[in-house]
Write an enzyme that holds these catalytic residues in place. Sequence first.
Site, PDB file in Angstrom:
ATOM      1  N   GLY A   9       0.763  -1.251   0.000  1.00 38.16           N
ATOM      2  CA  GLY A   9       0.000   0.000   0.000  1.00 38.16           C
ATOM      3  C   GLY A   9       0.787   1.291   0.000  1.00 38.16           C
TER       4      GLY A   9
ATOM      5  CG  ASN B   9       1.313   3.403  -5.822  1.00 39.68           C
ATOM      6  OD1 ASN B   9       1.634   4.453  -6.379  1.00 39.68           O
ATOM      7  ND2 ASN B   9       1.945   2.258  -6.046  1.00 39.68           N
TER       8      ASN B   9
ATOM      9  CG  MET C 231      -1.641  -8.545  -6.063  1.00 36.90           C
ATOM     10  SD  MET C 231      -0.649  -7.745  -7.342  1.00 36.90           S
ATOM     11  CE  MET C 231       0.133  -9.189  -8.061  1.00 36.90           C
ATOM     12  NE  ARG C 232      -8.772 -12.071  -5.091  1.00 35.37           N
ATOM     13  CZ  ARG C 232      -8.445 -13.347  -5.171  1.00 35.37           C
ATOM     14  NH1 ARG C 232      -8.602 -14.001  -6.295  1.00 35.37           N
ATOM     15  NH2 ARG C 232      -7.953 -13.983  -4.127  1.00 35.37           N
TER      16      ARG C 232
ATOM     17  CG  ASN D   2      -3.768  -1.025 -12.525  1.00 32.11           C
ATOM     18  OD1 ASN D   2      -3.550  -1.149 -11.326  1.00 32.11           O
ATOM     19  ND2 ASN D   2      -3.120  -1.746 -13.434  1.00 32.11           N
TER      20      ASN D   2
ATOM     21  CG  HIS E 176       1.675  -2.104 -15.616  1.00 29.16           C
ATOM     22  ND1 HIS E 176       1.429  -3.348 -15.062  1.00 29.16           N
ATOM     23  CD2 HIS E 176       2.662  -2.293 -16.537  1.00 29.16           C
ATOM     24  CE1 HIS E 176       2.216  -4.237 -15.628  1.00 29.16           C
ATOM     25  NE2 HIS E 176       2.976  -3.621 -16.521  1.00 29.16           N
TER      26      HIS E 176
END
Length: 202
Positions: free
Chosen positions: A12, A14, A90-91, A107, A109
């Site tokens: 966590g 971010n 992660m899903r 999101n 990346h």
Amino acid sequence: MLNIGVLVSGRGTNLQVIIEAIEEGKIEGRISIVISDNPDAYALKRAKRYNIETQYINFKEFKTREDYDKKIIKSLKEKEIELVVLAGYMRILSSYFIRTYRNKIMNIHPALLPSFPGLEAQSQAVNYGVKISGCTVHFVDEGIDSGPIILQKAVEVKDDDTEESLAERILKEEHKIYPQAIQLFSQGRLIIKGRKVFIKKR
Ligand code: GRF
């Protein structure tokens, strides 16, 4: 004020910088809920420290990914969430989730998409031998890390970089562009046309 819901699975960092950006007035918004698929995610501890409501939802209690996502959506709807922020979640989201929050899920990346989507992007970059990698904030669509790109930041890959050393330098840039992207969304400055995102000038 933008009402944000954050999905997490891990440490966590971010989430932490987003919370701090809100506290500093750099994001005009509030986080109304942090949801995790992992009861031990350190991100949950961070949220609690700021009195942000948290919820752990156990994937094993649901038959399908869609059923699981429906449960998450129920929680998000109860809080009237306007933007869903994936911060180390992660899903893979079901298409039902994506349809429900079309262009309202972000999101981050740790690579310059469309290079190195999926897991372990930093080691993919090191192993491939690219000289530049970086990070990307994007809207989430039905593909893997394939949605419209909002912001990117390049990071040089050094000859002696390991997955860890590169990840660390990329993470520093993630922490800058994720809050920025959320604030642009909050200000209504992200215009999506096809797969392009245009940033409206003030
Ligand atoms: C980050 O590297 C992010 O790019 C990826 O997952 C990691 C999450 O880290 N999607 P943290 O949980 O925010 O520290």
